[in-house]
Design a protein around this motif. Structure first.
Motif, PDB file in Angstrom:
ATOM      1  N   ARG A  72      11.604   1.781  -5.425  1.00 24.71           N
ATOM      2  CA  ARG A  72      12.097   3.079  -5.887  1.00 24.71           C
ATOM      3  C   ARG A  72      13.233   2.928  -6.892  1.00 24.71           C
ATOM      4  NH1 ARG A  72      14.097   7.553  -1.635  1.00 24.71           N
ATOM      5  NH2 ARG A  72      16.026   6.350  -1.787  1.00 24.71           N
ATOM      6  N   GLN A  73      13.952   1.822  -6.808  1.00 23.52           N
ATOM      7  CA  GLN A  73      15.025   1.568  -7.770  1.00 23.52           C
ATOM      8  C   GLN A  73      14.538   0.808  -8.995  1.00 23.52           C
ATOM      9  OE1 GLN A  73      17.065   4.015  -6.395  1.00 23.52           O
ATOM     10  NE2 GLN A  73      18.459   2.778  -7.639  1.00 23.52           N
ATOM     11  N   GLY A  74      13.230   0.750  -9.177  1.00 21.52           N
ATOM     12  CA  GLY A  74      12.683   0.203 -10.404  1.00 21.52           C
ATOM     13  C   GLY A  74      12.320  -1.264 -10.355  1.00 21.52           C
ATOM     14  N   LEU A  75      12.339  -1.881  -9.161  1.00 16.93           N
ATOM     15  CA  LEU A  75      11.954  -3.286  -9.051  1.00 16.93           C
ATOM     16  C   LEU A  75      10.453  -3.411  -8.801  1.00 16.93           C
ATOM     17  CD1 LEU A  75      14.832  -4.799  -6.871  1.00 16.93           C
ATOM     18  CD2 LEU A  75      14.357  -5.288  -9.263  1.00 16.93           C
ATOM     19  N   ARG A  76       9.811  -4.263  -9.554  1.00 17.83           N
ATOM     20  CA  ARG A  76       8.448  -4.655  -9.204  1.00 17.83           C
ATOM     21  C   ARG A  76       8.573  -5.772  -8.170  1.00 17.83           C
ATOM     22  NH1 ARG A  76       5.086  -6.601 -14.168  1.00 17.83           N
ATOM     23  NH2 ARG A  76       5.659  -4.478 -14.771  1.00 17.83           N
ATOM     24  N   ILE A  77       7.789  -5.731  -7.112  1.00 17.38           N
ATOM     25  CA  ILE A  77       7.947  -6.736  -6.065  1.00 17.38           C
ATOM     26  C   ILE A  77       6.692  -7.573  -5.881  1.00 17.38           C
ATOM     27  CG2 ILE A  77       9.669  -5.385  -4.787  1.00 17.38           C
ATOM     28  CD1 ILE A  77       7.446  -4.814  -2.703  1.00 17.38           C
ATOM     29  N   GLU A  78       6.932  -8.842  -5.535  1.00 16.26           N
ATOM     30  CA  GLU A  78       5.933  -9.664  -4.876  1.00 16.26           C
ATOM     31  C   GLU A  78       6.468  -9.889  -3.468  1.00 16.26           C
ATOM     32  OE1 GLU A  78       4.615 -13.131  -6.930  1.00 16.26           O
ATOM     33  OE2 GLU A  78       4.431 -12.099  -8.855  1.00 16.26           O
ATOM     34  N   ALA A  79       5.606 -10.217  -2.537  1.00 15.78           N
ATOM     35  CA  ALA A  79       6.039 -10.349  -1.147  1.00 15.78           C
ATOM     36  C   ALA A  79       5.727 -11.750  -0.625  1.00 15.78           C
ATOM     37  CB  ALA A  79       5.346  -9.306  -0.264  1.00 15.78           C
ATOM     38  N   VAL A  80       6.596 -12.240   0.266  1.00 11.96           N
ATOM     39  CA  VAL A  80       6.371 -13.527   0.906  1.00 11.96           C
ATOM     40  C   VAL A  80       6.434 -13.334   2.417  1.00 11.96           C
ATOM     41  CG1 VAL A  80       8.825 -14.116   0.649  1.00 11.96           C
ATOM     42  CG2 VAL A  80       7.177 -15.915   1.133  1.00 11.96           C
ATOM     43  N   HIS A  81       5.440 -13.888   3.101  1.00 12.41           N
ATOM     44  CA  HIS A  81       5.383 -13.766   4.558  1.00 12.41           C
ATOM     45  C   HIS A  81       5.222 -15.153   5.176  1.00 12.41           C
ATOM     46  CE1 HIS A  81       4.498 -12.345   8.566  1.00 12.41           C
ATOM     47  NE2 HIS A  81       3.382 -13.047   8.573  1.00 12.41           N
ATOM     48  N   PHE A  82       5.976 -15.410   6.240  1.00 13.82           N
ATOM     49  CA  PHE A  82       5.937 -16.699   6.929  1.00 13.82           C
ATOM     50  C   PHE A  82       5.136 -16.551   8.222  1.00 13.82           C
ATOM     51  CE2 PHE A  82       9.651 -16.545   4.274  1.00 13.82           C
ATOM     52  CZ  PHE A  82       9.710 -17.806   3.708  1.00 13.82           C
ATOM     53  N   HIS A  83       4.083 -17.332   8.345  1.00 11.88           N
ATOM     54  CA  HIS A  83       3.285 -17.280   9.565  1.00 11.88           C
ATOM     55  C   HIS A  83       3.254 -18.661  10.215  1.00 11.88           C
ATOM     56  CE1 HIS A  83      -0.319 -19.411   8.036  1.00 11.88           C
ATOM     57  NE2 HIS A  83       0.007 -18.876   6.867  1.00 11.88           N
ATOM     58  N   SER A  84       3.035 -18.678  11.523  1.00 15.12           N
ATOM     59  CA  SER A  84       3.019 -19.937  12.278  1.00 15.12           C
ATOM     60  C   SER A  84       1.701 -20.086  13.025  1.00 15.12           C
ATOM     61  CB  SER A  84       4.199 -19.983  13.258  1.00 15.12           C
ATOM     62  OG  SER A  84       5.417 -20.027  12.561  1.00 15.12           O
TER      63      SER A  84
END
Length: 402
Positions: A199-211
């Motif tokens: 909403r503040q204008g950032l384009r995001i990529e996401a990182v998720h840690f799985h085990s």
């Protein structure tokens, strides 16, 4: 009676000075992409707003799409009349009759952009307002705090008349303030951090840690579903799935006392930064909220965050849990977030996690792990990256947003 046009207001974008035109252009481009399935819509950009001429497109169909466009503060369905007083009075009555809950108070606000019209704004306010009052005997005028503000705008070729105001997503258009890497868990907080960052204008990529296999494939699917919810506001999101099992078990074997969570989170931060740098993201975004858990005390966050040099953005840092839950419910992530699938952060929890970690002790423990950097790099190399979208039909307007 169906609206013929829609007025989109861009709010705080008008405060951006010399950059205003760039921001307005980005919002217009985003609106065009969202409404790509409706090619008959025509667009006009003005100072601080955009007008859509619907040309038969159903207004209610596009409302859910417009509500998810960041940069739009509010929007209104608009009706048109000829530039003739009798026609404007008639349309003003129709607009007032269309209100589901009849108001007790109202006012007329005429904006006379067409200076060639023979009557000025005050005269038009009185004429149209008096006509409405005669048709609604119980209605009263309140110029300060009316329940309904009937707006009349005189343009070169027509008059625009409307009163409904729909709330938009607000903020700034996606990507206007750069790109960041969101640390996305399966909980309530991190999706909201991602939403607020976008909403503040950032384009995001996401990182998720799985085990895996300690955590199930269902927990990974839960995170993908959360990313899909966020993609409804931004377009497709790239999600990096980091296999954290080896790093986690080796750290646990080397140290399993009260600083374990701090050590694991520092490892996650290092990996997230490596991924951010390789994908040209300029910051990390986390769902941390001050004091919620042991790892989110001020001392813990300092100890964990000090391991990276990229800026750490914590949109929830001073929010109460109920505020976060309210946003989660409003963007439809809450029910997903509370599904009881395991999370790698809940594995190997020490009985009493430290809330005030000592940096010298942490650095001493990590110095006894000469293999750590290689293990982190290996986790990065084995990370799987997937594009996530809204999972709607093939012609979903967001499916090729970027």
């Amino acid at each position: 009676m169906k609206p013929e046009q829609v007025v989109l207001r861009l709010g705080e974008l008008t405060l951006k000075g010399r950059n205003r035109h760039r921001f307005e252009k980005m919002v217009l481009e985003q609106v065009r992409k969202v409404l790509r399935p409706y090619p008959v819509i025509k667009y006009t950009k003005e100072f601080g707003r955009i007008t859509l001429r619907l040309n038969g497109t159903d207004y209610e169909t596009i409302v859910p799409l417009l509500r998810k466009v960041f940069g739009i503060t509010s929007f209104s369905p608009v009706y048109t009349a000829e530039l003739e007083l009798g026609q404007m009075k008639q349309m003003a009555l129709q607009v007032m009759h269309s209100i589901e809950q009849p108001p007790v108070t109202f006012k007329v606000n005429v904006r006379r952009a067409n200076k060639s019209f023979p009557m000025d704004s005050q005269e038009l306010n009185r004429e149209i307002g008096g006509h409405v009052l005669r048709a609604f005997p119980a209605l009263k005028v309140d110029v300060k705090r009316p329940e309904v503000e009937l707006r009349v705008e005189l343009r070169e070729q027509e008059a625009l008349i409307y009163c409904a105001v729909e709330r938009g997503a607000g903020g700034f258009p996606i990507g206007s303030n750069g790109k960041a890497m969101l640390m996305l868990s399966g909980g309530i907080d991190s999706p909201i951090a991602g939403y607020l960052a976008m909403r503040q204008g950032l384009r995001i990529e996401a990182v998720h840690f799985h085990s895996y296999p300690f955590t199930s494939e269902r927990s990974q699917q839960k995170v993908k579903d959360l990313a899909a919810k966020l993609s409804g506001y931004s377009g497709s999101i790239r999600l990096h799935m980091v296999p954290f099992t080896d790093v986690q078990t080796r750290i646990h074997q080397a140290y399993n006392k009260n600083l374990l969570i701090t050590l694991l989170r520092r490892a996650m931060m290092r990996i997230a930064q490596k991924l951010a740098e390789s994908h040209e993201a300029g910051a990390l975004v986390t769902g941390e909220s001050l004091g919620q858990v042991a790892s989110q005390t001020l001392a813990s966050m300092n100890a964990i965050g000090s391991v990276v040099h990229l800026p750490l953005i914590r949109p929830l840092i001073c929010m109460e849990k109920q505020e976060i839950i309210d946003i989660a419910q409003s963007i439809d992530t809450f029910e997903l977030s509370i599904l009881p699938y395991e999370d790698c952060c809940t594995l190997f929890l020490p009985p009493s996690p430290s809330t005030n970690p000592n940096m010298k002790v942490i650095e001493s423990i990590e110095s006894g792990m000469p293999w750590l950097e290689e293990a982190l790099n290996d986790a990065v190399l084995r990370t799987e990256s997937v594009w996530i979208d809204t999972k709607q039909e093939a012609n979903d307007p967001f499916s090729s947003f970027f």
